[in-house]
Design a protein around this motif. Structure first.
Motif, PDB file in Angstrom:
ATOM      1  N   GLY A  72       0.801  -1.218   0.000  1.00 43.88           N
ATOM      2  CA  GLY A  72       0.000   0.000   0.000  1.00 43.88           C
ATOM      3  C   GLY A  72       0.831   1.262   0.000  1.00 43.88           C
ATOM      4  N   LEU A  73       2.014   1.213   0.612  1.00 45.32           N
ATOM      5  CA  LEU A  73       2.859   2.406   0.700  1.00 45.32           C
ATOM      6  C   LEU A  73       3.627   2.675  -0.589  1.00 45.32           C
ATOM      7  N   LEU A  74       3.835   1.641  -1.401  1.00 48.10           N
ATOM      8  CA  LEU A  74       4.566   1.836  -2.651  1.00 48.10           C
ATOM      9  C   LEU A  74       3.865   2.835  -3.565  1.00 48.10           C
ATOM     10  N   SER A  75       2.567   3.004  -3.382  1.00 45.78           N
ATOM     11  CA  SER A  75       1.829   3.967  -4.203  1.00 45.78           C
ATOM     12  C   SER A  75       2.355   5.382  -4.013  1.00 45.78           C
ATOM     13  N   LEU A  76       2.932   5.665  -2.845  1.00 50.32           N
ATOM     14  CA  LEU A  76       3.493   6.990  -2.583  1.00 50.32           C
ATOM     15  C   LEU A  76       4.672   7.300  -3.495  1.00 50.32           C
ATOM     16  N   MET A  77       5.331   6.256  -3.975  1.00 53.52           N
ATOM     17  CA  MET A  77       6.540   6.454  -4.774  1.00 53.52           C
ATOM     18  C   MET A  77       6.235   6.765  -6.233  1.00 53.52           C
TER      19      MET A  77
END
Length: 331
Positions: A72-77
């Motif tokens: 889910g956090l990879l979307s920030l990249m």
């Protein structure tokens, strides 16, 4: 790839075709991750406000595996910020992008498009619009979820008391938060993604937060940590996370370095205590080094984090985050 193509196209127009291709790829991927309406075969869960893996079954139905992880956090990249002048110098790209968005309006609703001016006349392409950005950050910046005293965990601490369970074919599968060494022999016992702090991913998250700050500026504030009532800019969040990560290697009030955990010889012996080891990953609760002790390839990223922490101020971010600038300063 899109950002690289834009940078190259500013020097050689032949690369405009690559910029167009990667822009379209980004839009198609973002559209698959979150389509218009409520669809059970997409990664975004509107109720939870997070991206999850999706499992497709042979009979055609799908289900989300609601494990709050780096997935889910990879979307920030997935973010790229450019000065408007860069797009003005690429008329073929600008025309093709506008045509694509007109032909595929269904792909434009759930992303942040490079047609809205931000700080310093900048444009941004991001898989996360502001609504999604705030929801994903609320998890990442929650100390009971991803935010550790020593950086960002690879799996939410929520799963310590609430392991995710999935039943299929008469068998139960379970994923729980494990801050250090794996409790399972699966994948050779590797536990990078089960809870520990993973240095290269933290560096990428820091880079992304700096880019987001260069677009939103001080007008965008988020509760940090989540639940504290304290509002912070993305630059302040970035600085705080960087300080948490670097504290792994520094002596605390007791004179101990968190990375050495309970290894007394490395903590107190004058011949060993200043010899810093670059562990593979770090315990998500106490910062102790875990795994291989000479993983300089990716844990060496701490040097870039220290460099960024020392160099960047709100002013320098606003003055330098343009195509190529992050690479120039090795962040």
């Amino acid at each position: 790839m899109f950002q690289i193509a834009i940078e190259l196209a500013l020097h050689d127009p032949l690369y405009e075709d690559f910029a167009i291709k990667f822009f379209e790829h980004t839009m198609w991927i973002a559209g698959a991750m979150d389509r218009i309406g409520d669809n059970h075969d997409e990664l975004w869960d509107e109720e939870d406000g997070f991206f999850y893996d999706v499992l497709h079954f042979p009979d055609g139905h799908s289900t989300r595996l609601k494990v709050r992880s780096l997935v889910g956090l990879l979307s920030l990249m997935a973010v790229a910020v450019f000065p408007k002048e860069a797009f003005d110098r690429l008329p073929n790209f600008r025309e093709a992008a506008q045509k694509f968005m007109m032909q595929h309006p269904e792909l434009t609703h759930n992303v942040h498009l490079p047609n809205q001016l931000g700080e310093r006349n900048r444009l941004m392409l991001s898989i996360l619009n502001e609504h999604k950005l705030r929801r994903v950050l609320s998890y990442m910046l929650d100390e009971s979820e991803f935010l550790s005293d020593y950086g960002i965990r690879s799996l939410s601490r929520h799963h310590l008391e609430n392991p995710y369970r999935f039943n299929y074919g008469g068998q139960e599968y379970k994923v729980g938060y494990v801050p250090g060494d794996s409790t399972s022999g699966m994948f050779g016992g590797n536990s990078n993604w089960r809870g520990p702090i993973w240095m290269p991913v933290n560096l990428l998250l820091i880079r992304s937060l700096l880019q987001l700050y260069s677009y939103y500026g001080d007008n965008f504030k988020i509760e940090y940590p989540t639940g504290s009532g304290h509002q912070a800019t993305l630059f302040e969040v970035t600085s705080s996370i960087s300080e948490r990560i670097t504290s792994i290697f520094l002596r605390n009030e007791a004179g101990h370095r968190p990375l050495y955990g309970g290894t007394e010889k490395f903590q107190t012996d004058p011949y060993w205590r200043d010899l810093i080891l670059f562990y593979e990953y770090f315990n998500g609760d106490n910062g102790a080094g875990v795994g291989a002790s000479h993983q300089t390839g990716w844990t060496g990223c701490i040097a870039r984090i220290i460099q960024a922490l020392g160099y960047f101020t709100p002013e320098t971010v606003m003055n330098t985050i343009t195509p190529g600038e992050l690479e120039k300063y090795r962040v």
